[in-house]
Motif scaffolding. Structure first.
Motif, PDB file in Angstrom:
ATOM      1  N   ARG A 324       0.870  -1.163   0.167  1.00  0.00           N
ATOM      2  CA  ARG A 324      -0.065   0.015   0.027  1.00  0.00           C
ATOM      3  C   ARG A 324       0.915   1.304  -0.091  1.00  0.00           C
ATOM      4  NH1 ARG A 324      -3.439   0.295  -2.049  1.00  0.00           N
ATOM      5  NH2 ARG A 324      -5.069  -0.704  -0.980  1.00  0.00           N
ATOM      6  N   ARG A 325       0.759   2.165  -0.896  1.00  0.00           N
ATOM      7  CA  ARG A 325       1.269   3.236  -1.043  1.00  0.00           C
ATOM      8  C   ARG A 325       0.435   4.523  -0.737  1.00  0.00           C
ATOM      9  NH1 ARG A 325       3.585   0.412  -6.074  1.00  0.00           N
ATOM     10  NH2 ARG A 325       1.489   0.339  -6.269  1.00  0.00           N
ATOM     11  N   PHE A 326       0.627   5.510   0.287  1.00  0.00           N
ATOM     12  CA  PHE A 326      -0.157   6.742   0.537  1.00  0.00           C
ATOM     13  C   PHE A 326       0.686   7.948  -0.303  1.00  0.00           C
ATOM     14  CE2 PHE A 326      -0.917  10.235   3.893  1.00  0.00           C
ATOM     15  CZ  PHE A 326      -1.777  10.747   3.163  1.00  0.00           C
ATOM     16  N   PHE A 327       0.364   8.348  -1.278  1.00  0.00           N
ATOM     17  CA  PHE A 327       0.694   9.688  -2.112  1.00  0.00           C
ATOM     18  C   PHE A 327       0.441  10.902  -1.488  1.00  0.00           C
ATOM     19  CE2 PHE A 327       0.800   6.047  -5.214  1.00  0.00           C
ATOM     20  CZ  PHE A 327       1.988   6.234  -5.703  1.00  0.00           C
ATOM     21  N   ILE A 328       1.476  11.631  -1.295  1.00  0.00           N
ATOM     22  CA  ILE A 328       1.422  13.047  -0.759  1.00  0.00           C
ATOM     23  C   ILE A 328       1.968  13.992  -1.973  1.00  0.00           C
ATOM     24  CG2 ILE A 328       2.037  14.366   1.020  1.00  0.00           C
ATOM     25  CD1 ILE A 328       2.345  11.985   2.799  1.00  0.00           C
ATOM     26  N   PHE A 499      -6.699   8.928  -4.423  1.00  0.00           N
ATOM     27  CA  PHE A 499      -6.862   9.111  -3.146  1.00  0.00           C
ATOM     28  C   PHE A 499      -5.938  10.111  -2.740  1.00  0.00           C
ATOM     29  CE2 PHE A 499      -5.423   8.285   1.260  1.00  0.00           C
ATOM     30  CZ  PHE A 499      -6.678   8.308   2.061  1.00  0.00           C
ATOM     31  N   GLY A 500      -4.551  10.089  -3.060  1.00  0.00           N
ATOM     32  CA  GLY A 500      -3.456  11.019  -2.734  1.00  0.00           C
ATOM     33  C   GLY A 500      -3.620  12.435  -3.205  1.00  0.00           C
ATOM     34  N   VAL A 501      -4.300  12.617  -4.176  1.00  0.00           N
ATOM     35  CA  VAL A 501      -4.438  13.805  -4.815  1.00  0.00           C
ATOM     36  C   VAL A 501      -5.601  14.564  -4.007  1.00  0.00           C
ATOM     37  CG1 VAL A 501      -5.393  15.168  -6.754  1.00  0.00           C
ATOM     38  CG2 VAL A 501      -3.658  13.345  -7.294  1.00  0.00           C
ATOM     39  N   GLU A 502      -6.693  13.859  -3.873  1.00  0.00           N
ATOM     40  CA  GLU A 502      -7.870  14.308  -3.054  1.00  0.00           C
ATOM     41  C   GLU A 502      -7.322  14.914  -1.719  1.00  0.00           C
ATOM     42  OE1 GLU A 502     -11.981  12.656  -1.208  1.00  0.00           O
ATOM     43  OE2 GLU A 502     -10.821  11.462  -2.489  1.00  0.00           O
ATOM     44  N   GLN A 503      -6.537  14.088  -1.026  1.00  0.00           N
ATOM     45  CA  GLN A 503      -6.067  14.328   0.316  1.00  0.00           C
ATOM     46  C   GLN A 503      -4.901  15.503   0.541  1.00  0.00           C
ATOM     47  OE1 GLN A 503      -7.386  13.153   3.024  1.00  0.00           O
ATOM     48  NE2 GLN A 503      -8.939  11.923   1.626  1.00  0.00           N
ATOM     49  N   SER A 504      -4.330  15.855  -0.734  1.00  0.00           N
ATOM     50  CA  SER A 504      -3.227  16.702  -0.785  1.00  0.00           C
ATOM     51  C   SER A 504      -3.968  18.214  -1.244  1.00  0.00           C
ATOM     52  CB  SER A 504      -2.194  16.383  -2.049  1.00  0.00           C
ATOM     53  OG  SER A 504      -1.706  15.084  -1.486  1.00  0.00           O
ATOM     54  N   ILE A 505      -4.864  18.446  -1.890  1.00  0.00           N
ATOM     55  CA  ILE A 505      -5.458  19.724  -2.073  1.00  0.00           C
ATOM     56  C   ILE A 505      -6.132  20.296  -0.938  1.00  0.00           C
ATOM     57  CG2 ILE A 505      -7.158  20.708  -3.726  1.00  0.00           C
ATOM     58  CD1 ILE A 505      -6.686  18.617  -5.713  1.00  0.00           C
ATOM     59  N   GLY A 506      -5.559  21.608  -0.936  1.00  0.00           N
ATOM     60  CA  GLY A 506      -6.287  22.464   0.204  1.00  0.00           C
ATOM     61  C   GLY A 506      -5.776  22.171   1.698  1.00  0.00           C
ATOM     62  N   ARG A 507      -4.890  21.193   2.022  1.00  0.00           N
ATOM     63  CA  ARG A 507      -4.409  20.625   3.343  1.00  0.00           C
ATOM     64  C   ARG A 507      -3.408  21.716   3.755  1.00  0.00           C
ATOM     65  NH1 ARG A 507      -6.996  16.241   5.422  1.00  0.00           N
ATOM     66  NH2 ARG A 507      -8.847  15.893   3.878  1.00  0.00           N
TER      67      ARG A 507
END
Length: 621
Positions: A324-328, A499-507
């Motif tokens: 599993r990779r969590f992209f940031i 998922f990584g793109v979604e979690q990186s925008i506006g954070r």
């Protein structure tokens, strides 16, 4: 009593996977179903093929499959087997896995031939042990391994630069060893370059787009100064690392291209003429193993082979990912100073981390910052080439590797944090020229994607692994985040990136740090979040790159073109080029078609110059 006792011959099973059960020192009970499927397919349909490719995804046990096939053939046919790896570190890793995990006794060979252990050499020659060594140990002008029956090429996608080096004269401008040679070659090339390009070539100005500039000397110009170039190289390469590669090219310059940039001059053939190298060409079989083989003939171009039989991918691996990779993507929400602070925070939390960069300068900058800010131990590629034990033993350490995206693995707890700075795109001057000047990007779609996949998978080598992947720089975040390009990726990877793109925008910096902490703990909180990725995977479909069928249909003629050019049979080379042109007409290959029009014209011009009837007229068309 000093005499040895002869042991009775063992019965050899009819397929490699059955051999595993006869290895008493193995640490795992049996091979996995997908490994069994690949080995059975090999034994039933490919055991007599001259060139065969096995595709097994990262983490699926590719090394075990290759070693069992090697040991099976050695025992069954008393064959000499050579198993090739890209680096010394990987040779040591494969030997360690074979002996400590799989219960196989194999011999590793690295360093100078004169330092090889005499007993190990004898046991290889008598087919009593499989030899594990580097590509460079085979692809040189005087290899010890010149009599193998079977060659197994591991990580075949990474072989091109190691393999092509045998037929490449690469003269670096900034190298002290080759400074005089570079200056002399510049003098020979000067009459054929504009004032601007000559300034770029010599590095006299940094304000002329020198970093991205790349060009190729036209074939007629190269032919007109071939003797002068040969004289210059003859005078300068003696007792240097270029001496052997120059000996391979000296009498075949008409079959080569000359590329120039602000950093180097490169002379090499379009496709490595591996058919001329007996240690690679003469064995009964060559087996290529990779996590990503591609379908557009790229493996054939890399290896200089007309046809390679591909075994089918094990059922189900088109949907199942590895680890599993969590992209940031910090650049999607943070300023540059915040991105640096994020890197420091994450490195402190992870303890050990890996940083992949595109060049030494960036690597040096990051090394200085890590030492000054964190006071962590730092390791470069040379420091972990033979062994990564020192890195793994350090609780606080950063491995910073420049221009290497394969061959260095950190599974399990060895490393949970990976930074990738920049896109691993063109790896040599020929690739840069074809992409930048000929618009042949489609040709390299699979190759670039493979490098990206290798880069992001350095810390996820099995189904149980998990790693955060922090993507920065200008090109790579755009490459991965581009929804138009994402459809060409594996469904699991598509879901991870989305998922990584979604979690990186506006954070905020705090948000991203907290999410990383949750991921590192890998407990119930992350499991709940992970279901979003699993659910997204089910909706994703991977599609093939454009022009794959056309590229696959022409590769045998491309290899034949280079072979005829090597023999100075320009009429036959022209015929091969015409076969290529007859098969590529779709718009996506417009740039590549232009290249082959040029190559066809070059072959006709060379033939006409040598007096072949009718070729001068064709060269003018």
């Amino acid at each position: 009593m000093a005499f040895k006792k002869s042991l009775p011959p063992n019965q050899v099973p009819d397929s490699p996977e059955k051999l595993f059960l006869d290895l008493p020192r193995r640490k795992i009970p049996d091979v996995l179903p997908h490994q069994k499927e690949v080995m059975r397919n090999y034994a039933s349909i490919a055991v007599d093929a001259a060139d065969v490719a096995l595709q097994l995804p990262t983490g699926s046990g590719k090394t075990l499959v290759g070693l069992l096939i090697a040991e099976w053939r050695r025992r069954k046919n008393q064959e000499r087997i050579v198993y090739l790896c890209p680096t010394r570190q990987l040779v040591n890793q494969v030997v360690e896995q074979a002996q400590d995990k799989y219960g196989l006794t194999v011999h590793g060979f690295t360093g100078r031939i004169r330092d090889y252990d005499p007993t190990k050499k004898a046991e290889y020659r008598t087919a009593d042990r499989v030899a594990i060594t580097t590509y460079s140990s085979l692809f040189n002008t005087n290899p010890f391994f010149n009599d193998a029956d079977i060659i197994i090429v591991d990580d075949a996608h990474a072989a091109e630069n190691y393999l092509a080096a045998l037929w490449s004269v690469k003269v670096l401008r900034c190298s002290h060893e080759y400074a005089a040679l570079h200056t002399a070659l510049c003098g020979v090339l000067k009459p054929f370059l504009s004032a601007t390009n000559f300034t770029r070539l010599t590095g006299a100005s940094e304000n002329l787009g020198t970093g991205s500039w790349v060009d190729k000397l036209p074939t007629p110009d190269f032919a007109s100064i071939r003797n002068e170039i040969a004289e210059v190289l003859d005078a300068h390469v003696v007792k240097t690392n270029l001496e052997h590669s120059w000996s391979m090219l000296r009498h075949h310059l008409s079959a080569c291209q000359l590329y120039i940039s602000s950093q180097e001059i490169l002379i090499r053939p379009l496709i490595p003429p591996t058919w001329t190298h007996g240690p690679f060409n003469n064995p009964t079989q060559r087996i290529y193993m990779s996590a990503t083989l591609g379908a557009g003939g790229d493996l054939e171009r890399l290896m200089g082979r007309r046809r390679i039989q591909r075994l089918p991918i094990p059922e189900g691996w088109d949907r199942q990912g590895v680890g599993r990779r969590f992209f940031i993507f910090p650049g999607m929400s943070l300023q540059e100073n915040e991105t640096l602070e994020l890197r420091n925070r994450m490195m402190r939390r992870a303890g050990r981390s890996l940083v992949l960069v595109t060049n030494d300068r960036v690597g040096e900058d990051i090394t200085k910052d890590v030492k000054a800010t964190l006071n962590f131990d730092t390791f470069n590629a040379d420091a972990i080439e033979d062994s990564k034990k020192s890195f793994v033993a350090s609780k606080q350490a950063v491995a910073i590797i420049a221009n290497r995206y394969d061959g260095i693995d950190f599974p399990g707890n060895e490393c949970r944090l990976l930074f990738i700075e920049g896109l691993p795109k063109a790896m040599n001057l020929q690739e840069r020229f074809l992409m930048a000047r000929m618009g042949a990007n489609v040709l390299f779609n699979e190759r670039v994607q493979t490098r990206v996949l290798q880069a992001i998978g350095r810390c996820t080598r099995s189904l149980e692994d998990f790693s955060a992947v922090v993507v920065s720089g200008e090109e790579l975040p755009d490459y991965l985040a581009d929804v138009r390009r994402r459809k060409y990726l594996h469904p699991e990877l598509q879901a991870e990136i989305s998922f990584g793109v979604e979690q990186s925008i506006g954070r905020s910096l705090t948000d991203i740090t907290e999410n990383f902490d949750i991921f590192l703990k890998n407990d119930k909180d992350w499991e709940d979040v992970n279901q979003q990725i699993v659910g997204g995977r089910k909706k994703c479909i991977q599609v093939a790159f454009p022009a794959i069928d056309e590229l696959s249909s022409i590769v045998e003629f491309e290899v034949d073109f280079q072979a005829r050019l090597w023999q100075e049979d320009y009429e036959a080379a022209l015929s091969c080029a015409e076969q290529v042109l007859a098969r590529i007409n779709i718009p996506e290959l417009r740039g590549y078609r232009a290249l082959w029009h040029y190559l066809a014209g070059s072959a006709a011009w060379l033939g006409g110059r040598d007096g072949v009837n009718g070729l001068s007229a064709k060269a003018r068309i």
